[in-house]
Scaffold this active site. Structure first.
Site, PDB file in Angstrom:
ATOM      1  N   ASP A  36     -21.385  25.656   7.802  1.00 22.81           N
ATOM      2  CA  ASP A  36     -21.137  26.535   6.652  1.00 22.81           C
ATOM      3  C   ASP A  36     -19.664  26.571   6.251  1.00 22.81           C
ATOM      4  O   ASP A  36     -19.204  27.486   5.580  1.00 22.81           O
ATOM      5  CB  ASP A  36     -21.653  27.945   6.955  1.00 22.81           C
ATOM      6  CG  ASP A  36     -21.022  28.513   8.213  1.00 22.81           C
ATOM      7  OD1 ASP A  36     -20.283  27.767   8.895  1.00 22.81           O
ATOM      8  OD2 ASP A  36     -21.263  29.690   8.518  1.00 22.81           O
ATOM      9  N   HIS A 238      -4.321   1.360   5.053  1.00 19.90           N
ATOM     10  CA  HIS A 238      -4.804   2.731   4.910  1.00 19.90           C
ATOM     11  C   HIS A 238      -4.783   3.493   6.241  1.00 19.90           C
ATOM     12  O   HIS A 238      -5.668   4.287   6.524  1.00 19.90           O
ATOM     13  CB  HIS A 238      -6.222   2.738   4.315  1.00 19.90           C
ATOM     14  CG  HIS A 238      -6.236   2.350   2.876  1.00 19.90           C
ATOM     15  ND1 HIS A 238      -7.371   2.000   2.202  1.00 19.90           N
ATOM     16  CD2 HIS A 238      -5.225   2.253   1.974  1.00 19.90           C
ATOM     17  CE1 HIS A 238      -7.060   1.695   0.949  1.00 19.90           C
ATOM     18  NE2 HIS A 238      -5.768   1.837   0.791  1.00 19.90           N
ATOM     19  N   ASP A 255       3.808   7.024   3.470  1.00 18.56           N
ATOM     20  CA  ASP A 255       3.267   7.068   2.107  1.00 18.56           C
ATOM     21  C   ASP A 255       2.645   8.452   1.957  1.00 18.56           C
ATOM     22  O   ASP A 255       1.586   8.728   2.525  1.00 18.56           O
ATOM     23  CB  ASP A 255       2.221   5.958   1.936  1.00 18.56           C
ATOM     24  CG  ASP A 255       1.658   5.880   0.513  1.00 18.56           C
ATOM     25  OD1 ASP A 255       1.815   6.853  -0.256  1.00 18.56           O
ATOM     26  OD2 ASP A 255       1.042   4.848   0.188  1.00 18.56           O
ATOM     27  N   ASP A 266       3.204  10.077  -5.655  1.00 22.55           N
ATOM     28  CA  ASP A 266       2.736   9.059  -4.700  1.00 22.55           C
ATOM     29  C   ASP A 266       3.953   8.218  -4.318  1.00 22.55           C
ATOM     30  O   ASP A 266       4.337   7.316  -5.055  1.00 22.55           O
ATOM     31  CB  ASP A 266       1.645   8.213  -5.403  1.00 22.55           C
ATOM     32  CG  ASP A 266       1.061   7.146  -4.499  1.00 22.55           C
ATOM     33  OD1 ASP A 266       1.407   7.116  -3.312  1.00 22.55           O
ATOM     34  OD2 ASP A 266       0.260   6.338  -5.008  1.00 22.55           O
ATOM     35  N   HIS A 345      -1.810  -6.310  -1.764  1.00 27.22           N
ATOM     36  CA  HIS A 345      -2.282  -5.333  -2.754  1.00 27.22           C
ATOM     37  C   HIS A 345      -1.494  -5.509  -4.043  1.00 27.22           C
ATOM     38  O   HIS A 345      -0.556  -6.307  -4.100  1.00 27.22           O
ATOM     39  CB  HIS A 345      -2.153  -3.904  -2.215  1.00 27.22           C
ATOM     40  CG  HIS A 345      -0.765  -3.507  -1.778  1.00 27.22           C
ATOM     41  ND1 HIS A 345       0.218  -3.173  -2.671  1.00 27.22           N
ATOM     42  CD2 HIS A 345      -0.207  -3.395  -0.542  1.00 27.22           C
ATOM     43  CE1 HIS A 345       1.322  -2.846  -2.006  1.00 27.22           C
ATOM     44  NE2 HIS A 345       1.093  -2.990  -0.710  1.00 27.22           N
ATOM     45  N   HIS A 349      -0.392   1.321  -9.875  1.00 30.91           N
ATOM     46  CA  HIS A 349      -1.586   1.875 -10.519  1.00 30.91           C
ATOM     47  C   HIS A 349      -1.140   3.016 -11.406  1.00 30.91           C
ATOM     48  O   HIS A 349      -0.016   3.540 -11.240  1.00 30.91           O
ATOM     49  CB  HIS A 349      -2.586   2.349  -9.451  1.00 30.91           C
ATOM     50  CG  HIS A 349      -1.968   3.223  -8.395  1.00 30.91           C
ATOM     51  ND1 HIS A 349      -1.740   4.564  -8.579  1.00 30.91           N
ATOM     52  CD2 HIS A 349      -1.488   2.941  -7.151  1.00 30.91           C
ATOM     53  CE1 HIS A 349      -1.172   5.069  -7.492  1.00 30.91           C
ATOM     54  NE2 HIS A 349      -0.995   4.105  -6.607  1.00 30.91           N
ATOM     55  N   HIS A 356      -4.886   7.670  -8.157  1.00 31.19           N
ATOM     56  CA  HIS A 356      -5.187   6.398  -8.824  1.00 31.19           C
ATOM     57  C   HIS A 356      -5.793   6.827 -10.153  1.00 31.19           C
ATOM     58  O   HIS A 356      -6.996   7.026 -10.275  1.00 31.19           O
ATOM     59  CB  HIS A 356      -6.151   5.553  -8.006  1.00 31.19           C
ATOM     60  CG  HIS A 356      -5.538   5.048  -6.732  1.00 31.19           C
ATOM     61  ND1 HIS A 356      -6.226   4.400  -5.754  1.00 31.19           N
ATOM     62  CD2 HIS A 356      -4.251   5.104  -6.288  1.00 31.19           C
ATOM     63  CE1 HIS A 356      -5.411   4.084  -4.756  1.00 31.19           C
ATOM     64  NE2 HIS A 356      -4.205   4.508  -5.063  1.00 31.19           N
ATOM     65  N   GLU A 379       5.000  -0.299  -6.247  1.00 30.00           N
ATOM     66  CA  GLU A 379       4.906  -0.218  -4.788  1.00 30.00           C
ATOM     67  C   GLU A 379       4.713  -1.562  -4.096  1.00 30.00           C
ATOM     68  O   GLU A 379       3.704  -1.775  -3.420  1.00 30.00           O
ATOM     69  CB  GLU A 379       3.782   0.743  -4.389  1.00 30.00           C
ATOM     70  CG  GLU A 379       2.442   0.517  -5.066  1.00 30.00           C
ATOM     71  CD  GLU A 379       1.398   1.499  -4.552  1.00 30.00           C
ATOM     72  OE1 GLU A 379       1.222   1.579  -3.327  1.00 30.00           O
ATOM     73  OE2 GLU A 379       0.766   2.197  -5.372  1.00 30.00           O
ATOM     74  N   TYR A 383       3.876  -7.076   4.757  1.00 27.02           N
ATOM     75  CA  TYR A 383       3.233  -6.660   6.012  1.00 27.02           C
ATOM     76  C   TYR A 383       3.005  -7.918   6.852  1.00 27.02           C
ATOM     77  O   TYR A 383       2.307  -8.831   6.412  1.00 27.02           O
ATOM     78  CB  TYR A 383       1.892  -5.969   5.724  1.00 27.02           C
ATOM     79  CG  TYR A 383       2.004  -4.959   4.590  1.00 27.02           C
ATOM     80  CD1 TYR A 383       2.355  -3.630   4.841  1.00 27.02           C
ATOM     81  CD2 TYR A 383       1.802  -5.355   3.263  1.00 27.02           C
ATOM     82  CE1 TYR A 383       2.496  -2.725   3.797  1.00 27.02           C
ATOM     83  CE2 TYR A 383       1.941  -4.451   2.219  1.00 27.02           C
ATOM     84  CZ  TYR A 383       2.293  -3.139   2.478  1.00 27.02           C
ATOM     85  OH  TYR A 383       2.437  -2.252   1.438  1.00 27.02           O
ATOM     86  N   ARG A 401       6.871  -0.890   2.785  1.00 27.58           N
ATOM     87  CA  ARG A 401       6.510  -0.655   1.375  1.00 27.58           C
ATOM     88  C   ARG A 401       7.516   0.332   0.799  1.00 27.58           C
ATOM     89  O   ARG A 401       7.969   1.239   1.506  1.00 27.58           O
ATOM     90  CB  ARG A 401       5.080  -0.091   1.255  1.00 27.58           C
ATOM     91  CG  ARG A 401       4.687   0.255  -0.180  1.00 27.58           C
ATOM     92  CD  ARG A 401       3.169   0.437  -0.400  1.00 27.58           C
ATOM     93  NE  ARG A 401       2.578   1.537   0.310  1.00 27.58           N
ATOM     94  CZ  ARG A 401       1.838   1.455   1.406  1.00 27.58           C
ATOM     95  NH1 ARG A 401       1.592   0.266   1.936  1.00 27.58           N
ATOM     96  NH2 ARG A 401       1.322   2.523   1.987  1.00 27.58           N
ATOM     97  N   GLU A 403       7.656   2.674  -2.557  1.00 25.01           N
ATOM     98  CA  GLU A 403       6.827   3.084  -3.706  1.00 25.01           C
ATOM     99  C   GLU A 403       7.511   4.190  -4.493  1.00 25.01           C
ATOM    100  O   GLU A 403       7.881   5.227  -3.940  1.00 25.01           O
ATOM    101  CB  GLU A 403       5.466   3.591  -3.204  1.00 25.01           C
ATOM    102  CG  GLU A 403       4.578   4.116  -4.325  1.00 25.01           C
ATOM    103  CD  GLU A 403       3.167   4.462  -3.864  1.00 25.01           C
ATOM    104  OE1 GLU A 403       2.997   4.817  -2.684  1.00 25.01           O
ATOM    105  OE2 GLU A 403       2.249   4.375  -4.701  1.00 25.01           O
TER     106      GLU A 403
HETATM  107  N1  GLY Z   1      -1.163   6.360  -1.577  1.00 22.65           N
HETATM  108  C1  GLY Z   1      -2.065   5.485  -2.173  1.00 22.65           C
HETATM  109  C2  GLY Z   1      -1.386   4.427  -2.915  1.00 22.65           C
HETATM  110  O1  GLY Z   1      -0.226   4.167  -2.695  1.00 22.65           O
HETATM  111  O2  GLY Z   1      -1.941   3.857  -3.794  1.00 22.65           O
HETATM  112 MN    MN Z   2       1.129   5.601  -1.992  1.00 21.70          MN
HETATM  113 MN    MN Z   3       0.213   4.257  -4.858  1.00 22.34          MN
END
Ligand code: GLY
Ligand code: MN
Ligand code: MN
Length: 435
Positions: A36, A238, A255, A266, A345, A349, A356, A379, A383, A401, A403
């Site tokens: 619950d 991730h 991140d 982000d 990647h 975005h 996103h 970003e 890696y 990374r 970003e």
């Molecule tokens: N934190 C998700 C991305 O960088 O797209």
């Molecule tokens: Mn991110």
């Molecule tokens: Mn991002």
């Protein structure tokens, strides 16, 4: 957000829909976390964008040109007993008084009222496939009207609401950019705290706690699960376990961004656990930084969506070649996509109410042109997984990374996260404060 901003958005959408259309937007459902206990409620982004209404069990209906009111809400009724337990509700009275609905009704009356509104329309603008239960109810209302053809009229089409609404959401208004700046400011302050709190032996979740504390004390929350990835954990894109010890000599990739008044930031930074980049770490880091700068410079009005990615790919390939991680001729490596095992990647975005965010990346099969009002992330990353073969040992197990959040403006790219250092000197200086 000012009530007039929501009214402006509804007007714009209703003008696009036209007088023989109707838009129906149900609220997001509540989700059970365990027995619950519920997950924190997150309103549906589209419904919120048009109304600011953030309660579950509500439905907004827009009926352009309806003489007795164009903006109708269905919502939970006031209920002393339930409000005692769960908190206050606007009720239909509040939907009119506080949210500027022309008329509002208890949700329980929707079966009696909505078919009559559908009956006067040719096209229903609705997002199918989000709630199977609501899809079914809508189809039932339409089918019932269809089965009484002699005495009633049914809409002939259900049209995806997304095309119109998401195109609107892609272009941020001035108040929206203001909230996104604030969202980025809070996230930058949290990143600073994490950099200062970092030292060998600290656990990843201890740095996560710096974010949670800074976000909540500023009235924000996480926009997504934060990634606090020490050493080779950064090679798992991730990674969210955030339960490892941060080791001397490693880098840590963070991140993390917040959601402030429903708008996301982000941001990613990668920095040395002990406050000082080693020579190989610095060399690889600067390749990513150059890629970030080149991609940001390409995020300008008139360029195509893919130009920042192409710029990042070029810098990363060039850098990997310079460091001997790739071998061959630059042009051939670019043509073959040799960077892909190390940068798997895309460079960014759209960013907005959803992290996103919505909006098409292609128009008529072509990458779309960047225009003022759009906000995106930049970003790039590199890696190198520990088990990578054919790469010198000094590079293995490193994930980097960088970003940033970038608004496309008439005057060029505006980096909303620019105040958070991303160059090596700036990061090392920040980390040394108070140590
Ligand atoms: N934190 C998700 C991305 O960088 O797209
Ligand atoms: Mn991110
Ligand atoms: Mn991002």
């Amino acid at each position: 957000m000012n009530a007039s901003e929501y009214a402006r958005r509804r007007r714009e959408l209703m003008d696009l829909i036209g007088a023989d259309g109707i838009a129906v937007l149900p609220a997001a459902g509540e989700r059970v976390r365990s027995r619950d206990t519920l997950f924190d409620y997150r309103p549906d982004s589209d419904l919120f964008y048009l109304t600011g209404f953030a309660e579950p069990e509500s439905v907004a209906v827009l009926v352009p040109g309806r003489r007795h009111g164009e903006f109708l809400m269905f919502c939970r009724e006031r209920d002393r007993e339930r409000e005692l337990w769960d908190g206050s509700r606007a009720g239909p009275e509040g939907a009119v008084a506080q949210y500027a609905a022309d008329d509002a009704f208890p949700l329980a009356d929707i079966d009696d009222i909505l078919p009559g509104l559908l009956e006067r329309s040719e096209r229903v603008y609705y997002s199918m496939g989000i709630s199977a239960e609501f899809d079914q109810r809508l189809l039932t209302w339409i089918n019932t009207l269809n089965s009484k053809r002699q005495s009633s009229h049914a809409p002939s089409e259900i049209v995806a609401l997304d095309h119109l609404l998401h195109e609107m959401r892609l272009f941020k208004s001035r108040p929206e950019t203001g909230l996104m700046r604030q969202s980025a400011r809070i996230a930058m302050d949290a990143h600073r705290r994490a950099m200062r709190a970092c030292e060998p032996g600290v656990m990843e979740f201890e740095l996560e706690a710096e974010f949670l504390h800074e976000f909540r004390r500023r009235g924000a929350q996480c926009a997504y699960l934060p990634i606090i990835a020490g050493g080779s954990n950064a090679c798992t894109l991730h990674y969210t376990a955030n339960d490892a010890r941060l080791e001397d000599g490693d880098l840590v990739l963070i991140d993390a961004g917040c959601e402030y008044e429903m708008y996301a930031s982000d941001i990613t930074r990668t920095f040395p656990v002990n406050g000082k980049f080693s020579e190989p770490q610095a060399e690889l880091y600067n390749v990513v930084l150059e890629a970030n700068k080149a991609a940001t410079a390409a995020a300008r009005s008139g360029n195509h969506w893919n130009d920042p990615h192409d710029a990042a790919v070029k810098e990363i390939t060039r850098g990997l070649l310079r460091l001997g991680i790739l071998e061959g001729k630059l042009q051939t490596l670019l043509k073959d996509g040799a960077y892909r095992p190390f940068f798997m990647h895309r460079t960014g975005h759209w960013l907005g109410i959803d992290v996103h965010d919505v909006g098409d990346y292609k128009v008529a099969g072509q990458w779309r042109v960047l225009e003022p009002g759009m906000v995106m992330t930049i970003e790039p990353g590199i890696y190198i997984r520990p088990e990578t073969r054919g790469v010198a040992k000094q590079w293995r197990g490193i994930g980097i990374r960088i970003e940033d959040d970038v608004a496309i403006t008439r005057k060029g790219p505006k980096v909303l996260s620019a105040d958070l250092p991303s160059d090596i000197d700036g990061i090392e200086r920040l980390m040394s404060v108070g140590k």
